[in-house]
Design a protein around this motif. Sequence first.
Motif, PDB file in Angstrom:
ATOM      1  N   ASP A   1     -86.120 -52.472 -10.152  1.00  0.00           N
ATOM      2  CA  ASP A   1     -85.437 -52.119  -8.905  1.00  0.00           C
ATOM      3  C   ASP A   1     -84.373 -53.132  -8.491  1.00  0.00           C
ATOM      4  OD1 ASP A   1     -86.931 -49.858  -8.746  1.00  0.00           O
ATOM      5  OD2 ASP A   1     -88.371 -50.637  -7.286  1.00  0.00           O
ATOM      6  N   ASP A   2     -84.560 -54.408  -8.860  1.00  0.00           N
ATOM      7  CA  ASP A   2     -83.588 -55.414  -8.425  1.00  0.00           C
ATOM      8  C   ASP A   2     -82.250 -55.298  -9.161  1.00  0.00           C
ATOM      9  OD1 ASP A   2     -84.345 -56.321 -10.904  1.00  0.00           O
ATOM     10  OD2 ASP A   2     -85.202 -58.210 -10.205  1.00  0.00           O
ATOM     11  N   MET A   3     -82.165 -54.344 -10.090  1.00  0.00           N
ATOM     12  CA  MET A   3     -80.896 -54.098 -10.789  1.00  0.00           C
ATOM     13  C   MET A   3     -80.083 -52.994 -10.101  1.00  0.00           C
ATOM     14  SD  MET A   3     -80.551 -56.014 -13.539  1.00  0.00           S
ATOM     15  CE  MET A   3     -79.469 -55.085 -14.617  1.00  0.00           C
ATOM     16  N   LYS A   4     -80.596 -52.480  -8.979  1.00  0.00           N
ATOM     17  CA  LYS A   4     -79.993 -51.292  -8.363  1.00  0.00           C
ATOM     18  C   LYS A   4     -78.505 -51.453  -8.090  1.00  0.00           C
ATOM     19  CE  LYS A   4     -81.022 -50.320  -4.033  1.00  0.00           C
ATOM     20  NZ  LYS A   4     -81.717 -49.786  -2.834  1.00  0.00           N
ATOM     21  N   TYR A   5     -78.135 -52.544  -7.421  1.00  0.00           N
ATOM     22  CA  TYR A   5     -76.744 -52.680  -6.995  1.00  0.00           C
ATOM     23  C   TYR A   5     -75.797 -52.956  -8.165  1.00  0.00           C
ATOM     24  CZ  TYR A   5     -78.742 -52.690  -2.335  1.00  0.00           C
ATOM     25  OH  TYR A   5     -79.425 -52.339  -1.202  1.00  0.00           O
ATOM     26  N   TYR A   6     -76.339 -53.372  -9.303  1.00  0.00           N
ATOM     27  CA  TYR A   6     -75.485 -53.542 -10.485  1.00  0.00           C
ATOM     28  C   TYR A   6     -75.030 -52.193 -11.032  1.00  0.00           C
ATOM     29  CZ  TYR A   6     -76.798 -58.478 -10.535  1.00  0.00           C
ATOM     30  OH  TYR A   6     -76.983 -59.802 -10.195  1.00  0.00           O
ATOM     31  N   MET A   7     -75.776 -51.140 -10.675  1.00  0.00           N
ATOM     32  CA  MET A   7     -75.406 -49.805 -11.157  1.00  0.00           C
ATOM     33  C   MET A   7     -74.079 -49.338 -10.565  1.00  0.00           C
ATOM     34  SD  MET A   7     -77.734 -49.061 -13.328  1.00  0.00           S
ATOM     35  CE  MET A   7     -77.763 -50.833 -13.672  1.00  0.00           C
ATOM     36  N   TYR A   8     -73.714 -49.928  -9.419  1.00  0.00           N
ATOM     37  CA  TYR A   8     -72.408 -49.597  -8.845  1.00  0.00           C
ATOM     38  C   TYR A   8     -71.287 -49.853  -9.849  1.00  0.00           C
ATOM     39  CZ  TYR A   8     -74.191 -49.093  -4.023  1.00  0.00           C
ATOM     40  OH  TYR A   8     -74.825 -48.676  -2.888  1.00  0.00           O
ATOM     41  N   LEU A   9     -71.456 -50.888 -10.673  1.00  0.00           N
ATOM     42  CA  LEU A   9     -70.423 -51.222 -11.658  1.00  0.00           C
ATOM     43  C   LEU A   9     -70.216 -50.086 -12.647  1.00  0.00           C
ATOM     44  CD1 LEU A   9     -71.415 -54.953 -12.363  1.00  0.00           C
ATOM     45  CD2 LEU A   9     -69.554 -54.102 -10.902  1.00  0.00           C
ATOM     46  N   VAL A  10     -71.312 -49.387 -12.979  1.00  0.00           N
ATOM     47  CA  VAL A  10     -71.201 -48.252 -13.900  1.00  0.00           C
ATOM     48  C   VAL A  10     -70.373 -47.140 -13.256  1.00  0.00           C
ATOM     49  CG1 VAL A  10     -72.482 -46.521 -15.216  1.00  0.00           C
ATOM     50  CG2 VAL A  10     -73.426 -48.833 -14.942  1.00  0.00           C
ATOM     51  N   GLY A  11     -70.676 -46.850 -11.982  1.00  0.00           N
ATOM     52  CA  GLY A  11     -69.913 -45.828 -11.269  1.00  0.00           C
ATOM     53  C   GLY A  11     -68.450 -46.190 -11.144  1.00  0.00           C
ATOM     54  N   LEU A  12     -68.179 -47.466 -10.842  1.00  0.00           N
ATOM     55  CA  LEU A  12     -66.792 -47.913 -10.718  1.00  0.00           C
ATOM     56  C   LEU A  12     -66.059 -47.844 -12.057  1.00  0.00           C
ATOM     57  CD1 LEU A  12     -67.246 -50.980  -8.344  1.00  0.00           C
ATOM     58  CD2 LEU A  12     -66.219 -48.777  -7.772  1.00  0.00           C
ATOM     59  N   LEU A  13     -66.772 -48.127 -13.127  1.00  0.00           N
ATOM     60  CA  LEU A  13     -66.171 -48.046 -14.460  1.00  0.00           C
ATOM     61  C   LEU A  13     -65.743 -46.611 -14.766  1.00  0.00           C
ATOM     62  CD1 LEU A  13     -65.445 -49.320 -17.196  1.00  0.00           C
ATOM     63  CD2 LEU A  13     -67.804 -48.866 -17.940  1.00  0.00           C
ATOM     64  N   ILE A  14     -66.603 -45.657 -14.460  1.00  0.00           N
ATOM     65  CA  ILE A  14     -66.259 -44.246 -14.691  1.00  0.00           C
ATOM     66  C   ILE A  14     -65.047 -43.857 -13.853  1.00  0.00           C
ATOM     67  CG2 ILE A  14     -67.079 -41.865 -14.455  1.00  0.00           C
ATOM     68  CD1 ILE A  14     -69.915 -42.924 -14.947  1.00  0.00           C
ATOM     69  N   TRP A  15     -65.049 -44.284 -12.572  1.00  0.00           N
ATOM     70  CA  TRP A  15     -63.921 -44.013 -11.681  1.00  0.00           C
ATOM     71  C   TRP A  15     -62.630 -44.585 -12.281  1.00  0.00           C
ATOM     72  CZ3 TRP A  15     -61.488 -41.375  -8.361  1.00  0.00           C
ATOM     73  CH2 TRP A  15     -62.066 -40.823  -7.216  1.00  0.00           C
ATOM     74  N   GLY A  16     -62.716 -45.841 -12.726  1.00  0.00           N
ATOM     75  CA  GLY A  16     -61.537 -46.516 -13.268  1.00  0.00           C
ATOM     76  C   GLY A  16     -60.976 -45.811 -14.490  1.00  0.00           C
ATOM     77  N   LEU A  17     -61.852 -45.371 -15.379  1.00  0.00           N
ATOM     78  CA  LEU A  17     -61.403 -44.666 -16.584  1.00  0.00           C
ATOM     79  C   LEU A  17     -60.741 -43.335 -16.228  1.00  0.00           C
ATOM     80  CD1 LEU A  17     -64.429 -45.384 -18.948  1.00  0.00           C
ATOM     81  CD2 LEU A  17     -62.138 -46.397 -19.057  1.00  0.00           C
ATOM     82  N   LEU A  18     -61.315 -42.636 -15.248  1.00  0.00           N
ATOM     83  CA  LEU A  18     -60.718 -41.379 -14.797  1.00  0.00           C
ATOM     84  C   LEU A  18     -59.336 -41.621 -14.187  1.00  0.00           C
ATOM     85  CD1 LEU A  18     -63.869 -39.704 -13.198  1.00  0.00           C
ATOM     86  CD2 LEU A  18     -62.572 -38.790 -15.135  1.00  0.00           C
ATOM     87  N   TYR A  19     -59.215 -42.715 -13.429  1.00  0.00           N
ATOM     88  CA  TYR A  19     -57.932 -43.051 -12.810  1.00  0.00           C
ATOM     89  C   TYR A  19     -56.874 -43.326 -13.879  1.00  0.00           C
ATOM     90  CZ  TYR A  19     -54.413 -45.538 -10.082  1.00  0.00           C
ATOM     91  OH  TYR A  19     -53.233 -45.935  -9.510  1.00  0.00           O
ATOM     92  N   ILE A  20     -57.230 -44.130 -14.866  1.00  0.00           N
ATOM     93  CA  ILE A  20     -56.275 -44.482 -15.925  1.00  0.00           C
ATOM     94  C   ILE A  20     -55.849 -43.231 -16.692  1.00  0.00           C
ATOM     95  CG2 ILE A  20     -56.040 -45.708 -18.126  1.00  0.00           C
ATOM     96  CD1 ILE A  20     -57.939 -47.867 -16.900  1.00  0.00           C
ATOM     97  N   GLU A  21     -56.831 -42.373 -17.000  1.00  0.00           N
ATOM     98  CA  GLU A  21     -56.541 -41.169 -17.785  1.00  0.00           C
ATOM     99  C   GLU A  21     -55.629 -40.214 -17.014  1.00  0.00           C
ATOM    100  OE1 GLU A  21     -56.948 -37.167 -19.368  1.00  0.00           O
ATOM    101  OE2 GLU A  21     -57.719 -37.843 -17.437  1.00  0.00           O
ATOM    102  N   GLN A  22     -55.932 -40.016 -15.713  1.00  0.00           N
ATOM    103  CA  GLN A  22     -55.111 -39.078 -14.932  1.00  0.00           C
ATOM    104  C   GLN A  22     -53.750 -39.677 -14.579  1.00  0.00           C
ATOM    105  OE1 GLN A  22     -56.431 -36.626 -11.855  1.00  0.00           O
ATOM    106  NE2 GLN A  22     -58.185 -35.823 -12.970  1.00  0.00           N
ATOM    107  N   LYS A  23     -53.706 -40.989 -14.412  1.00  0.00           N
ATOM    108  CA  LYS A  23     -52.423 -41.643 -14.135  1.00  0.00           C
ATOM    109  C   LYS A  23     -51.457 -41.410 -15.292  1.00  0.00           C
ATOM    110  CE  LYS A  23     -49.998 -44.553 -11.521  1.00  0.00           C
ATOM    111  NZ  LYS A  23     -49.634 -44.256 -10.116  1.00  0.00           N
ATOM    112  N   ALA A  24     -51.963 -41.526 -16.512  1.00  0.00           N
ATOM    113  CA  ALA A  24     -51.128 -41.310 -17.695  1.00  0.00           C
ATOM    114  C   ALA A  24     -50.660 -39.858 -17.757  1.00  0.00           C
ATOM    115  CB  ALA A  24     -51.916 -41.666 -18.956  1.00  0.00           C
ATOM    116  N   ARG A  25     -51.577 -38.918 -17.446  1.00  0.00           N
ATOM    117  CA  ARG A  25     -51.198 -37.507 -17.461  1.00  0.00           C
ATOM    118  C   ARG A  25     -50.192 -37.170 -16.365  1.00  0.00           C
ATOM    119  NH1 ARG A  25     -54.455 -33.402 -16.365  1.00  0.00           N
ATOM    120  NH2 ARG A  25     -56.349 -34.573 -15.868  1.00  0.00           N
ATOM    121  N   ALA A  26     -50.389 -37.798 -15.190  1.00  0.00           N
ATOM    122  CA  ALA A  26     -49.477 -37.529 -14.069  1.00  0.00           C
ATOM    123  C   ALA A  26     -48.067 -38.009 -14.387  1.00  0.00           C
ATOM    124  CB  ALA A  26     -49.996 -38.212 -12.805  1.00  0.00           C
TER     125      ALA A  26
END
Length: 682
Positions: free
Chosen positions: A650-675
């Motif tokens: 359970d003490d790893m919970k807040y580190y999981m935010y990094l996984v979510g942010l990583l997915i967000w970041g990859l989506l941003y980079i991919e759509q930025k290139a397409r845009a």
Amino acid sequence: MDDNKKKIVEELIREDTGDVRILNKYERYLVLFIGVSWALFQLSIASWLTIDSTFSRSIHLAFAMAMIFLSVPFFKKRKIGFLPFLSQREGIPWIDYIFAIVGVISALYITIAWNGIMMRMGSPNLTDKVFGLLLILMVFEATRRAVGPALPIVGILFTLYGFLGPNLPELFAYKGVTLDKYVSQLSLSTEGIFGIPLRVSTNIVYLFVLLGAMLEKAGAGKFFIDLAFAGLGRYKGGPAKSAVVASGLTGLVSGSSVANVVTTGTFTIPLMKKTGYPATKAGATEVAASINGQLMPPIMGAAAFIIAEYVNVPYIQVVKAAFIPALVAYITLFYVSHLEASKLGLKGLPKDELPNAKEVLRNGFHYLIPITWLVIELMVLRHSPAMSAFRTIIILGFVILYQELRKIKKEGINLAAAIKNTFALIGEAFLSGSRNMVIVALACASAGIVVGLVATGIGSMITELVDTMAHGNIYLLLIITAMASLLLGMGLPTTANYIVMASLTAPVIVTIAQNYGFFVPLMAAHLFCFYFGIIADDTPPVGLAAYAAAALADADPIPTAIQGFIYDMRTAILPFMFVFNPDLILHNITSWPKIIMIFAMAVLGSFAFASALQGWFLTKNKWYEIPFFLAAAWILLNPAGLLHWLHLPDDMKYYMYLVGLLIWGLLYIEQKARAKAQPQAV
């Protein structure tokens, strides 16, 4: 907007405010006298008048009975040839004077005969039974006139269940109630009609409704709309963004979704259409913004005050728990309006068509004084909601006087006229507050019948029944609760919907969750019911707020309601998330850095969900991107969920935010290139 649409809107407003009849001079004075007297009574018990709490609830209900029977006919639709006086709108027929008198006497009976009732508690005599049953019938009839037949039908079904319980099949059977128990529980004690909901309505809610009515009559609604347009109107999708902010601010003034839609939508919907929004989406944006007005602390809907009583915590704890989800819901709707503007390629309004921000603030800064003072009372001084509202009303009275005195110089009126206008404005506000309060008071009284019957043993039966339906699955239980809230909400006002669902399912959610290894705070369970009660206001096919917005937008009501409901999905996901992630309601969270982190991640998670739902981020989504948006949303809103999948501590919970942010970041980079490759799609 054509005459037919105007009539629809006017009819919705009249029904929503309970101002259905066209009264003659003397009838208007009578209703005005009752409405002002009710306001003065409520202000008195909040300050100098000390009476028994049961008596004040009885008098509160009596005022509501008088107001509804004199203002709303037996049939709202005209019945040609069938006892026409039952649907008479021109004047008050003799039959409704009788209803009003009987309703008032039955409501006051517990006050008049209190000593005798206490002596024979649990063993009512014939007079007690007659007046007790009469009160129940009058409450059902008054509620039917105020909010429609759904809530009385629910109460009647529970009544039948109470009496027929011993004769039902084993799965549904329970010990049942006798006539003596039924009357004593519902009419002659503080466990039914005069229970917690009506107590909160009497002691707290009326004062906040009155405060909102005074702000509205003073002109604060237009000030908020002008302020929102002055600040946001020139940006992409400016009218829609202004509608979101204006509706959130107007939620401080109006506790009604329909009134909020009409107040702000009259200005925002035509301007949204002018800048290119389709009529359906313009109306839906206004609906989604307006119904969320009850979510925003520090002044939430009437049900929020009842949550504090049911959970047995100070109101400030409800505000604290609701703060992040409410703010996330509004910020995400702001983001949704931006996505819609991006998809449609819209621009803002020209500067010369917008109000001047300095001018708006100069002419309306005084409206901010009472609101600021209320926040200080609630959040800093930590006074009770009733005391905070009462003191703010007094300050607002002086603000209205100041506003009228300014007209001496601006409009050339004299001092006597300014003072006369002040009292006239306050009198109108008192009547408006009383009219607005009728629905809440009667909904609380009628829902109290259901609560009282649940306390006789039906509650334990419902727990077993729901557990059987959900097969012990907490996810299925939450879906059943959400669907039931949405279905009930088609016919019930938010407050009544919350009271019924909270009484039936909030304890069940907590109990079943504990039985299967989940911890769900009681506050989370109650807020879950509260949120879905609010969302029900635009649930097709009976979303009155959507009908009002559709009329203003010249759009079809059903598509408008459906589109509004799609926009509200970003709110609907939040209750599920804070049930499984109590961090979102700040359960046992006191660290400011942690609060800021949770809030920021929740906003990004809700943005990801909105992007998946709208099919747009920086550009149009590809089908394969949607699962990644949903994954980012789930992780950022409920990081502990990923822990269970990965079998991490359970003490790893807040580190999981990094996984979510990583997915967000990859989506941003991919759509930025397409845009960049497709600039015309932006």
